[in-house]
Design a protein around this motif. Structure first.
Motif: not given
Length: 444
Positions: A376-398
């Motif tokens: 389930e987590a992966l679905t929402h991690a993908d949504k967080a980065l769906a626009l291409g936002t550069r957020q190092a923390l979000w990339s680490y989380h995924r």
């Protein structure tokens, strides 16, 4: 019917201008391509020249004194409401929101129709309370009352952004810039590109916002954003320079102190980072600042000091819950990492119902991961980065989620994205990310 003597129209319009300025500064803040260049604005007579007078002279004390003399001045009541919202932002006192609503309601009672200032104020108040559906409703009411009101389009853009309606948000930002390409409009345009991962264009527009800034608070906000953009680009020295330039003009600004702390942390200047975070927390104990301070102490092995900051976060969340306010992402991440992952999941689900924004999807993904629900987590991690936002923390989380699911190729790619901008990661998380990358090993 007797009415108190009113000041000339110019003074009334200036009060409305004050209200609009505060709305633009307070409600802000974060699909499709937009140019965000001003087009042809509406009829000049619909946008009074006095709206360009944006000096924030409408303090709570001054406006209260005015209303003691002119209690039926509905514009002054609107401006007072905005001043209370600003007061809540700078003091974290939730009671100020109640006072703001009372002022707006009084203004609307005095002038029920076409009261753009109060309607925009109610929208800004709802946004500050993270009730973005209500913020959108009030912003649309204000636009109906005055289709040439840039402030209403600004709050509408904020609401659409937090509701996950990114194309609608871009259209509102475009309209705002068409009407009045000032500091607030350009800052929102910058954020549009930041969400898309285009930090270069975002920085260009924020630099224009800085040039257009008419107040110290607008300039401080621009420097804070420019510092954050430099951090995500991995340029710690530029991050520091932007923060220090802002602090020279507005010493003690909590957001700029936080920005300088993150720059110093990225440069390995631990003592300076701790000092700035502590000073920022003492000024305005915003959750993300308190969390950063606590996690820096934890990184240094100073657990008692970290626990003191975490206790403050728990107390803040207790007050938040008792007030019936939805959780913010910092509260969710703190709960996931330092308290109860199961409760973090419940908090994130509550937040997501009213605010399906990118950052909330990231916080929910991390809470689910910490609770062992990685699919389930992966679905929402993908949504967080769906626009291409550069957020190092979000990339680490995924990356951590991919690793838990056994996909080390995807995990390595996300970790390289996160650590390629290492200054953007808090030292505690950067350490975890590097350790995970070492466990995964180099590319085959």
């Amino acid at each position: 019917m007797h009415r108190e003597t009113r000041t000339p129209g110019r003074s009334r319009r200036r009060l409305l201008a004050i209200a609009i300025t505060l709305a633009l500064g307070t409600a802000m803040f974060a699909a499709g391509a937009v140019l965000i260049e001003p087009a042809n604005p509406g009829p000049p007579e619909t946008t009074p020249s006095t709206l360009r007078d944006t000096r924030p002279a409408g303090t709570v004390q001054a406006l209260t004194a005015r209303l003691e003399r002119l209690p039926r001045d509905f514009d002054a009541w609107s401006a007072l409401g905005m001043a209370h919202i600003e007061q809540a932002r700078t003091t974290t006192d939730p009671a100020a929101y109640t006072r703001a609503e009372q002022a707006f309601r009084r203004s609307l009672a005095l002038q029920p129709q076409g009261n753009t200032g109060a309607e925009t104020g109610m929208a800004a108040l709802a946004a500050a309370r993270h009730d973005f559906t209500t913020a959108r409703t009030w912003a649309n009411k204000a636009i109906t009352s005055d289709p040439y009101n840039p402030a209403a389009y600004g709050v509408l853009a904020d609401a659409h952004t937090q509701l996950g309606h990114y194309q609608d948000a871009e259209q509102a930002v475009q309209k705002m810039n068409d009407l009045r390409p000032d500091a607030a409009s350009l800052a929102r345009a910058s954020y549009t590109f930041e969400l898309r991962g285009n930090t270069k264009r975002a920085a260009e527009l924020m630099r224009r916002s800085l040039t257009a800034a008419a107040t110290d608070s607008e300039r401080a906000f621009a420097h804070t954003c420019l510092s954050q953009l430099a951090l995500e680009d991995g340029d710690a020295q530029r991050t520091l320079n932007e923060a220090e330039q802002g602090l020279r003009a507005t010493p003690g600004d909590a957001a700029l102190l936080d920005a300088r702390a993150r720059a110093n942390a990225a440069l390995g200047r631990t003592d300076q980072a701790l000092a700035d975070w502590q000073r920022a927390a003492n000024t305005v104990p915003l959750p993300h600042v308190v969390l950063a301070l606590g996690e820096m102490y934890e990184r240094l092995g100073k657990q008692p000091q970290a626990d003191a900051q975490y206790a403050l976060l728990k107390a803040q969340d207790t007050l938040r819950a008792s007030a019936g306010s939805p959780p913010d992402t910092d509260a969710v991440l703190f709960e996931a990492d330092h308290q109860s992952p199961a409760r973090a999941v419940a908090m994130a689900e509550e937040a997501l119902r009213g605010r399906p924004f990118l950052a909330v999807h990231d916080a929910y993904a991390w809470a689910l991961h910490r609770a062992g629900r990685d699919r389930e987590a992966l679905t929402h991690a993908d949504k967080a980065l769906a626009l291409g936002t550069r957020q190092a923390l979000w990339s680490y989380h995924r990356a951590a989620i991919h690793h838990a699911l056994g996909d080390d190729t995807a995990a390595r790619e996300d970790l390289e994205n996160a650590l390629g901008r290492a200054p953007a990661l808090h030292p505690l998380h950067a350490g975890h990310a590097r350790a995970l990358l070492e466990r995964i090993g180099p590319r085959p």
